[in-house]
Design a protein around this motif. Sequence first.
Motif, PDB file in Angstrom:
ATOM      1  N   LYS A 175      -3.509  -7.737   7.630  1.00  0.00           N
ATOM      2  CA  LYS A 175      -2.321  -7.917   6.799  1.00  0.00           C
ATOM      3  C   LYS A 175      -1.604  -6.576   6.650  1.00  0.00           C
ATOM      4  O   LYS A 175      -2.250  -5.526   6.610  1.00  0.00           O
ATOM      5  CB  LYS A 175      -2.708  -8.480   5.429  1.00  0.00           C
ATOM      6  N   GLN A 176      -0.268  -6.639   6.553  1.00  0.00           N
ATOM      7  CA  GLN A 176       0.507  -5.411   6.556  1.00  0.00           C
ATOM      8  C   GLN A 176       1.602  -5.440   5.500  1.00  0.00           C
ATOM      9  O   GLN A 176       2.069  -6.504   5.095  1.00  0.00           O
ATOM     10  CB  GLN A 176       1.113  -5.195   7.937  1.00  0.00           C
ATOM     11  N   ILE A 177       2.001  -4.256   5.067  1.00  0.00           N
ATOM     12  CA  ILE A 177       3.059  -4.069   4.084  1.00  0.00           C
ATOM     13  C   ILE A 177       4.021  -3.026   4.628  1.00  0.00           C
ATOM     14  O   ILE A 177       3.591  -2.009   5.195  1.00  0.00           O
ATOM     15  CB  ILE A 177       2.485  -3.548   2.741  1.00  0.00           C
ATOM     16  N   VAL A 178       5.316  -3.264   4.458  1.00  0.00           N
ATOM     17  CA  VAL A 178       6.331  -2.254   4.774  1.00  0.00           C
ATOM     18  C   VAL A 178       6.978  -1.826   3.465  1.00  0.00           C
ATOM     19  O   VAL A 178       7.348  -2.670   2.640  1.00  0.00           O
ATOM     20  CB  VAL A 178       7.403  -2.809   5.735  1.00  0.00           C
ATOM     21  N   CYS A 179       7.094  -0.524   3.248  1.00  0.00           N
ATOM     22  CA  CYS A 179       7.763  -0.035   2.035  1.00  0.00           C
ATOM     23  C   CYS A 179       8.771   1.039   2.424  1.00  0.00           C
ATOM     24  O   CYS A 179       8.474   1.931   3.222  1.00  0.00           O
ATOM     25  CB  CYS A 179       6.762   0.478   1.007  1.00  0.00           C
ATOM     26  N   ILE A 180       9.977   0.934   1.864  1.00  0.00           N
ATOM     27  CA  ILE A 180      11.106   1.775   2.259  1.00  0.00           C
ATOM     28  C   ILE A 180      11.704   2.436   1.030  1.00  0.00           C
ATOM     29  O   ILE A 180      11.947   1.781   0.020  1.00  0.00           O
ATOM     30  CB  ILE A 180      12.191   0.940   2.970  1.00  0.00           C
ATOM     31  N   GLY A 181      11.967   3.741   1.130  1.00  0.00           N
ATOM     32  CA  GLY A 181      12.645   4.457   0.060  1.00  0.00           C
ATOM     33  C   GLY A 181      13.886   5.153   0.583  1.00  0.00           C
ATOM     34  O   GLY A 181      13.859   5.761   1.666  1.00  0.00           O
ATOM     35  N   THR A 182      14.983   5.070  -0.175  1.00  0.00           N
ATOM     36  CA  THR A 182      16.231   5.697   0.261  1.00  0.00           C
ATOM     37  C   THR A 182      17.150   5.912  -0.928  1.00  0.00           C
ATOM     38  O   THR A 182      16.937   5.359  -2.006  1.00  0.00           O
ATOM     39  CB  THR A 182      16.914   4.854   1.358  1.00  0.00           C
ATOM     40  N   VAL A 282       6.892   5.933  -7.499  1.00  0.00           N
ATOM     41  CA  VAL A 282       6.216   4.910  -8.300  1.00  0.00           C
ATOM     42  C   VAL A 282       5.830   3.720  -7.423  1.00  0.00           C
ATOM     43  O   VAL A 282       4.701   3.209  -7.492  1.00  0.00           O
ATOM     44  CB  VAL A 282       7.092   4.456  -9.478  1.00  0.00           C
ATOM     45  N   MET A 283       6.754   3.273  -6.559  1.00  0.00           N
ATOM     46  CA  MET A 283       6.454   2.144  -5.688  1.00  0.00           C
ATOM     47  C   MET A 283       5.344   2.493  -4.699  1.00  0.00           C
ATOM     48  O   MET A 283       4.375   1.743  -4.536  1.00  0.00           O
ATOM     49  CB  MET A 283       7.707   1.698  -4.936  1.00  0.00           C
ATOM     50  N   PHE A 284       5.474   3.641  -4.011  1.00  0.00           N
ATOM     51  CA  PHE A 284       4.469   4.045  -3.028  1.00  0.00           C
ATOM     52  C   PHE A 284       3.086   4.166  -3.681  1.00  0.00           C
ATOM     53  O   PHE A 284       2.083   3.737  -3.102  1.00  0.00           O
ATOM     54  CB  PHE A 284       4.851   5.383  -2.394  1.00  0.00           C
ATOM     55  N   GLU A 285       3.030   4.757  -4.860  1.00  0.00           N
ATOM     56  CA  GLU A 285       1.730   4.962  -5.517  1.00  0.00           C
ATOM     57  C   GLU A 285       1.072   3.633  -5.876  1.00  0.00           C
ATOM     58  O   GLU A 285      -0.148   3.483  -5.740  1.00  0.00           O
ATOM     59  CB  GLU A 285       1.919   5.830  -6.766  1.00  0.00           C
ATOM     60  N   SER A 286       1.867   2.660  -6.307  1.00  0.00           N
ATOM     61  CA  SER A 286       1.272   1.353  -6.626  1.00  0.00           C
ATOM     62  C   SER A 286       0.747   0.678  -5.362  1.00  0.00           C
ATOM     63  O   SER A 286      -0.326   0.068  -5.372  1.00  0.00           O
ATOM     64  CB  SER A 286       2.298   0.459  -7.334  1.00  0.00           C
ATOM     65  N   ILE A 287       1.465   0.819  -4.264  1.00  0.00           N
ATOM     66  CA  ILE A 287       1.030   0.206  -3.000  1.00  0.00           C
ATOM     67  C   ILE A 287      -0.198   0.919  -2.441  1.00  0.00           C
ATOM     68  O   ILE A 287      -1.035   0.308  -1.762  1.00  0.00           O
ATOM     69  CB  ILE A 287       2.201   0.198  -1.986  1.00  0.00           C
ATOM     70  N   SER A 288      -0.358   2.203  -2.771  1.00  0.00           N
ATOM     71  CA  SER A 288      -1.538   2.941  -2.288  1.00  0.00           C
ATOM     72  C   SER A 288      -2.833   2.373  -2.861  1.00  0.00           C
ATOM     73  O   SER A 288      -3.916   2.596  -2.315  1.00  0.00           O
ATOM     74  CB  SER A 288      -1.424   4.425  -2.664  1.00  0.00           C
ATOM     75  N   GLU A 289      -2.740   1.626  -3.960  1.00  0.00           N
ATOM     76  CA  GLU A 289      -3.932   1.062  -4.599  1.00  0.00           C
ATOM     77  C   GLU A 289      -4.310  -0.312  -4.037  1.00  0.00           C
ATOM     78  O   GLU A 289      -5.249  -0.944  -4.509  1.00  0.00           O
ATOM     79  CB  GLU A 289      -3.704   0.984  -6.110  1.00  0.00           C
ATOM     80  N   ILE A 290      -3.569  -0.771  -3.030  1.00  0.00           N
ATOM     81  CA  ILE A 290      -3.903  -2.030  -2.348  1.00  0.00           C
ATOM     82  C   ILE A 290      -4.625  -1.639  -1.059  1.00  0.00           C
ATOM     83  O   ILE A 290      -4.012  -1.090  -0.142  1.00  0.00           O
ATOM     84  CB  ILE A 290      -2.622  -2.845  -2.043  1.00  0.00           C
ATOM     85  N   TYR A 291      -5.902  -1.910  -0.978  1.00  0.00           N
ATOM     86  CA  TYR A 291      -6.732  -1.297   0.070  1.00  0.00           C
ATOM     87  C   TYR A 291      -6.911  -2.141   1.328  1.00  0.00           C
ATOM     88  O   TYR A 291      -7.279  -1.603   2.362  1.00  0.00           O
ATOM     89  CB  TYR A 291      -8.101  -0.928  -0.509  1.00  0.00           C
ATOM     90  N   ASP A 292      -6.677  -3.436   1.269  1.00  0.00           N
ATOM     91  CA  ASP A 292      -6.998  -4.260   2.445  1.00  0.00           C
ATOM     92  C   ASP A 292      -5.744  -4.608   3.255  1.00  0.00           C
ATOM     93  O   ASP A 292      -5.658  -5.666   3.870  1.00  0.00           O
ATOM     94  CB  ASP A 292      -7.750  -5.527   2.043  1.00  0.00           C
ATOM     95  N   TYR A 293      -4.782  -3.725   3.272  1.00  0.00           N
ATOM     96  CA  TYR A 293      -3.557  -3.888   4.066  1.00  0.00           C
ATOM     97  C   TYR A 293      -3.278  -2.601   4.836  1.00  0.00           C
ATOM     98  O   TYR A 293      -3.525  -1.497   4.335  1.00  0.00           O
ATOM     99  CB  TYR A 293      -2.343  -4.129   3.159  1.00  0.00           C
ATOM    100  N   ARG A 294      -2.779  -2.740   6.036  1.00  0.00           N
ATOM    101  CA  ARG A 294      -2.155  -1.614   6.729  1.00  0.00           C
ATOM    102  C   ARG A 294      -0.761  -1.445   6.136  1.00  0.00           C
ATOM    103  O   ARG A 294      -0.125  -2.416   5.749  1.00  0.00           O
ATOM    104  CB  ARG A 294      -2.036  -1.871   8.222  1.00  0.00           C
ATOM    105  N   LYS A 295      -0.289  -0.203   6.069  1.00  0.00           N
ATOM    106  CA  LYS A 295       1.007   0.056   5.448  1.00  0.00           C
ATOM    107  C   LYS A 295       1.907   0.863   6.370  1.00  0.00           C
ATOM    108  O   LYS A 295       1.425   1.765   7.079  1.00  0.00           O
ATOM    109  CB  LYS A 295       0.817   0.792   4.123  1.00  0.00           C
ATOM    110  N   ILE A 296       3.180   0.526   6.326  1.00  0.00           N
ATOM    111  CA  ILE A 296       4.208   1.293   7.037  1.00  0.00           C
ATOM    112  C   ILE A 296       5.179   1.805   5.982  1.00  0.00           C
ATOM    113  O   ILE A 296       5.798   1.021   5.258  1.00  0.00           O
ATOM    114  CB  ILE A 296       4.944   0.427   8.067  1.00  0.00           C
TER     115      ILE A 296
END
Length: 364
Positions: A175-182, A282-296
């Motif tokens: 499972k994967q997550i994409v997170c974008i900041g701009t 804040v968004m990136f840090e919350s997603i860092s606590e989800i461990y069973d996903y690959r992240k982009i």
Amino acid sequence: MKKIRVLVVDDSAFMRKLITDFLSEEKKIEVIGTARNGEDAIKKVALLHPDVVTMDVEMPIMNGLVALKEIMMKSPIPVIMLSSTTKEGAENTIKSLQLGAVDFITKPSGAISLDLHKVKNEIIEKVILANTANIRHISSDVLNKKSTLKGIRYSKIDSYKDQVPTAIGKARLTKQIVCIGTSTGGPRALQHVLTKLPIDFQAPIFIVQHMPPGFTQSLANRLNTLSMITVKEAENNEVVQNGIAYIAPGGSHLLVNKTGSSLIIKLEKSEIRNGHRPSVDVMFESISEIYDYRKIAVIMTGMGSDGTEGLKKLKSTGVVKAISESEQTSVVYGMPKAALNTQLIDKVENVEDIAASIMDFIRN
């Protein structure tokens, strides 16, 4: 010291004088002229060659959107739009950003804002920033008529059963997550990326675009009409689905929590981070606590360094591929540069190639 030469465009004589007075208080700025509508603005730009233009969105004879498009095609220069917070005003503001405006300022109380002094410092700061903005890539988009980019269809994503997932110890991550900041220049950059993702995109996308309340809904609606994936403003306690891009509402931090097998969006109004709410960190840090996903993780155009600390946290807690936008296509090369300086970026891409990089990471 060479001063920043500014043209002030507004149909109200009162507003023209007020904005001129504000800008004239800053020693780095010189107001070299004013214009009363878009038609007048085009003539004054050609005559005076200003460094920066401030322009009202809603004007008679020729509105700010039409004038902006003409300016960006004929003599591209940094333009800052002034807009009301009405639904129509917000929609027109988003259109202006995608037509090449560098940034916008919200009038506190409608067309004739007697309390415009509330945003005086913001006007001055954004004019100074706009003078350093990279508009070459924006103007080439307009000239190439890419302001209404349509999605480019990629081939169907290969079955995830056929892929070799990355391992963390004994865990196999499929499972994967994409997170974008701009930030500044982001609406146009997001349009480049989201319109090129396929309809069957197999991951959720979480987006922080620095923007005040009242505008992110219009941004989401606009991007949704142009993209094959669904783009929406995120809602509190919403259950996350693949193939949907969730944009953090202006004024709220976006966090992602895992409950059972589901991801749940949480919106909160906790303290401002890096001068912003929503904050990329804040968004990136919350997603860092989800461990069973690959992240982009993707960091694109914007001033400052929001997202850098969050990227460090992401990289230290899981399998993460990080992309930053190149200096060549960033309107403001602040956030991508700060991210690159961490030495945690896997790929630097021009904005038009970021979607392809995301797809490469998703497939491999």
